[in-house]
Write an enzyme that holds these catalytic residues in place. Structure first.
Site, PDB file in Angstrom:
ATOM      1  N   CYS A 169      33.353  15.722  34.221  1.00  0.00           N
ATOM      2  CA  CYS A 169      33.788  15.534  35.612  1.00  0.00           C
ATOM      3  C   CYS A 169      32.593  15.725  36.529  1.00  0.00           C
ATOM      4  CB  CYS A 169      34.876  16.557  35.945  1.00  0.00           C
ATOM      5  SG  CYS A 169      35.445  16.449  37.648  1.00  0.00           S
ATOM      6  N   HIS A 225      42.780  11.401  34.669  1.00  0.00           N
ATOM      7  CA  HIS A 225      41.807  12.357  35.220  1.00  0.00           C
ATOM      8  C   HIS A 225      41.758  12.247  36.753  1.00  0.00           C
ATOM      9  CE1 HIS A 225      37.852  14.609  34.978  1.00  0.00           C
ATOM     10  NE2 HIS A 225      37.796  14.099  36.194  1.00  0.00           N
ATOM     11  N   GLU A 226      41.693  11.016  37.258  1.00  0.00           N
ATOM     12  CA  GLU A 226      41.562  10.828  38.713  1.00  0.00           C
ATOM     13  C   GLU A 226      42.856  11.155  39.441  1.00  0.00           C
ATOM     14  OE1 GLU A 226      38.606  10.650  39.664  1.00  0.00           O
ATOM     15  OE2 GLU A 226      37.744  10.045  37.758  1.00  0.00           O
ATOM     16  N   HIS A 234      43.062  14.763  39.990  1.00  0.00           N
ATOM     17  CA  HIS A 234      42.296  15.209  41.166  1.00  0.00           C
ATOM     18  C   HIS A 234      43.145  15.131  42.434  1.00  0.00           C
ATOM     19  CE1 HIS A 234      38.223  16.148  39.960  1.00  0.00           C
ATOM     20  NE2 HIS A 234      38.064  15.016  39.310  1.00  0.00           N
TER      21      HIS A 234
HETATM   22 ZN    ZN Z   1      36.689  14.573  37.855  1.00  0.00          ZN
END
Ligand code: ZN
Length: 165
Positions: free
Chosen positions: A88, A130-131, A134
């Site tokens: 990341c 993953h995004e 966030h």
């Molecule tokens: Zn990330």
């Protein structure tokens, strides 16, 4: 072209849920372009709004097939399991093997406010998860089991001590 500073682990902006985007205006276009510039400069394969300090549900990605902008994503149809060494840009230099679903379905909007619908597998599915994490204030460290999470926190503490020397 404008590269924005990438927020790193410890910044509270990374722990908050981002807001839905309601206005497709010039500011949004500018933000998307800056995020792409920042991602390519890093370099990385994905970057989410909170990583540049913007609490909006937007991310950009490029897994080698050109730039893409994703707005207000919703994931569904999680299937299978896939292990992948995940990193990341907000946790620089550290990677962990993390198991996540292998396939996901993404519903979202693009920069032209058109609906997009993508069945993703492997790396693309990983980037989407993953995004989107966030945008919900979740970091990859939060996806580790308790023992590995403890080790990860130790590595991060040691790294920040070194940075301060
Ligand atoms: Zn990330």
């Amino acid at each position: 072209m404008a590269i924005r500073p990438i927020r790193v682990f410890g910044d509270p902006v990374l722990k908050q849920r981002a807001d839905e985007i309601l206005n497709w205006d010039d500011n949004l276009k500018l933000l998307a372009q800056d995020m792409l510039d920042t991602m390519y400069d890093a370099p990385g394969v994905g970057l989410a709004g909170p990583q540049v300090g913007v609490q909006k549900r937007i991310f950009v990605y490029d897994i080698g097939q050109g730039p893409n902008v994703v707005i207000n994503p919703v994931l569904s149809q999680f299937e299978g399991e896939w292990d992948y060494d995940e990193g990341c840009l907000s946790v620089p230099g550290l990677y962990w093997e993390i198991q996540r679903p292998k396939r996901v379905h993404l519903e979202a909007y693009n920069l032209e406010q058109e609906k997009i619908s993508i069945d993703a597998d492997e790396l693309l599915a990983r980037v989407f998860q993953h995004e989107t994490d966030h945008l919900d204030g979740i970091l990859l460290i939060d996806r580790l089991d308790p023992k590995r999470r403890k080790q990860a926190m130790k590595s991060l503490r040691e790294q920040s001590l070194q940075d301060n020397v």
